[in-house]
Write an enzyme that holds these catalytic residues in place. Structure first.
Site, mmCIF file in Angstrom:
data_model
loop_
_atom_site.group_PDB
_atom_site.id
_atom_site.type_symbol
_atom_site.label_atom_id
_atom_site.label_comp_id
_atom_site.label_asym_id
_atom_site.label_seq_id
_atom_site.Cartn_x
_atom_site.Cartn_y
_atom_site.Cartn_z
ATOM 1 N N ASP A 182 7.131 -6.844 -2.501
ATOM 2 C CA ASP A 182 6.816 -5.625 -2.702
ATOM 3 C C ASP A 182 6.009 -4.885 -1.574
ATOM 4 O O ASP A 182 5.788 -3.849 -1.534
ATOM 5 C CB ASP A 182 5.925 -5.332 -4.076
ATOM 6 C CG ASP A 182 5.490 -3.930 -4.344
ATOM 7 O OD1 ASP A 182 6.646 -3.343 -4.778
ATOM 8 O OD2 ASP A 182 4.553 -3.639 -4.484
ATOM 9 N N GLU B 234 5.407 -2.111 6.965
ATOM 10 C CA GLU B 234 5.646 -1.106 5.899
ATOM 11 C C GLU B 234 5.172 0.509 6.243
ATOM 12 O O GLU B 234 5.601 1.139 5.892
ATOM 13 C CB GLU B 234 5.501 -1.734 4.572
ATOM 14 C CG GLU B 234 3.883 -1.648 4.321
ATOM 15 C CD GLU B 234 3.534 -1.833 2.900
ATOM 16 O OE1 GLU B 234 2.932 -1.087 2.223
ATOM 17 O OE2 GLU B 234 3.653 -3.049 2.398
ATOM 18 N N HIS C 36 6.295 -1.374 -2.248
ATOM 19 C CA HIS C 36 5.077 -1.121 -2.644
ATOM 20 C C HIS C 36 4.754 -0.237 -3.761
ATOM 21 O O HIS C 36 3.814 0.584 -4.105
ATOM 22 C CB HIS C 36 4.258 -0.476 -1.491
ATOM 23 C CG HIS C 36 2.740 -0.994 -1.240
ATOM 24 N ND1 HIS C 36 2.234 -1.238 -0.096
ATOM 25 C CD2 HIS C 36 1.825 -1.110 -2.321
ATOM 26 C CE1 HIS C 36 0.810 -1.756 -0.409
ATOM 27 N NE2 HIS C 36 0.901 -1.679 -1.728
ATOM 28 N N ARG D 151 -0.136 -8.527 0.272
ATOM 29 C CA ARG D 151 -0.135 -7.941 1.275
ATOM 30 C C ARG D 151 0.981 -8.628 2.563
ATOM 31 O O ARG D 151 1.285 -9.904 2.304
ATOM 32 C CB ARG D 151 -1.498 -8.387 2.043
ATOM 33 C CG ARG D 151 -2.703 -7.796 1.564
ATOM 34 C CD ARG D 151 -2.675 -6.062 1.739
ATOM 35 N NE ARG D 151 -3.683 -5.564 1.202
ATOM 36 C CZ ARG D 151 -3.700 -4.998 -0.167
ATOM 37 N NH1 ARG D 151 -2.927 -4.967 -0.724
ATOM 38 N NH2 ARG D 151 -4.983 -4.238 -0.597
#
Length: 332
Positions: A260, A265, A297, A236
């Protein structure tokens, strides 16, 4: 046979394809590429069931609009539910279900890929060779063998990463505050968080985002890390304070960063911004570092995982329609 329509938000072409494959005659997915938020929630008017994704806005305002439109079930196509105001959902009579586990192997393998790419400078080497430059200057890497790897979070993904790093010959320690005995039974050494942060050469985050874990990577924790530490986050975004991480990169306290996920985001990931001027200065600054690897992601994004997400979503919807127990229900 009655067909129940489900409004699906943040639906890309691949989501629609896999949902269609997993679907049954009793349900029909009506897919919208737009994200779910207070403005777009009106698109779900008349739909008893809505399906949302990880960066959809399921705040009280959104949920109120959904409830007014008749929504009674939100089927998340992800494991995390920190984007949902669960108290508001409960007050409005909306049940929320998730996909608690799709492919932990997908995320674990992406985590290892990021570690290897950073340690051996694969992105830089790839671009250099394509330019006809075969010099090895600046590409010096390091062995994983005998390095200490700290895994924050001993769930399925965390232990899969731990197991694979152990296969490299690493010394692995795990911080797991809830179920440390399970980690011990799997043969892993457990540790308190402070010791893990202070002694690990590589730190990989695999824990949920809660009020306790938000910004667990901050100025103080970074200062206590080994100089040149590798930091990986495929969990997260808000587990890390981005500004503190930037300072850590500039001071070289952080030697390698692989993410990631990113705390802001929501306005970036899953969309093509190649022709846009990205307004997030912190994110843009991150991309300037040669020792930083960012993916959008995609750790979960394998054929097996997306298929399982679709199948579990269908199972959750059918359980609701059939009046069965919602085993994947989250919240109150």
């Amino acid at each position: 046979m009655t067909t129940h329509q489900i409004a699906v938000f943040s639906a890309k072409s691949y989501d629609e394809r896999f949902l269609l494959q997993a679907s049954v005659p009793a349900i029909q997915f009506i897919c919208h590429e737009v994200r779910l938020n207070p403005s777009t929630a009106v698109l779900a008017k008349g739909y008893e069931i809505v399906s949302a994704f990880v960066n959809d806005d399921l705040s009280r305002e959104t949920l109120h609009t959904l409830a007014e439109g008749g929504t009674r079930l939100i089927a998340l196509r992800c494991a995390g539910y920190n984007q949902v105001d669960l108290m508001a959902a409960h007050e409005l009579g909306i049940s929320v279900v998730n996909v608690p586990a799709y492919s932990p192997y997908a995320v674990a393998e992406h985590t290892i890929a990021m570690m290897l790419s950073l340690s051996r400078k694969i992105p830089r080497a790839y671009n250099r060779v394509r330019d006809g430059n075969f010099s090895l200057d600046g590409l010096l890497g390091f062995d994983f063998y005998q390095k200490k790897v700290g895994i924050v979070g001993g769930g399925k993904i965390g232990l899969l990463v731990a197991d694979r790093m152990r296969a490299f010959g690493c010394e692995v320690i795990v911080y797991e505050p809830v179920n440390s005995q399970h980690c011990i039974k799997q043969g892993f050494q457990t540790s308190d968080l402070t010791t893990l942060i202070e002694t690990s050469d590589i730190i990989s985050l695999h824990c949920p985002l809660t009020s306790d874990t938000r910004y667990m990577i901050n100025h103080d924790s970074i200062t206590s890390m080994k100089p040149g530490v590798m930091l990986i986050n495929t969990s997260r975004g808000a587990l890390m304070d981005t500004r503190a991480v930037l300072d850590g990169l500039k001071s070289k306290q952080i030697g390698y960063l692989g993410i990631d996920v990113y705390e802001q985001e929501g306005s970036l990931f899953f969309e093509d911004h190649s022709l846009d001027i990205i307004q997030d200065d912190l994110f843009q600054r991150l991309l300037t570092f040669p020792n930083v690897l960012v993916t959008g992601h995609q750790a979960y994004f394998t054929q097996e995982a997306v298929q399982h997400i679709a199948e579990t979503t269908v199972t959750n919807v059918l359980a609701y329609l059939n009046g069965e127990s919602l085993h994947n229900r989250v919240g109150m």
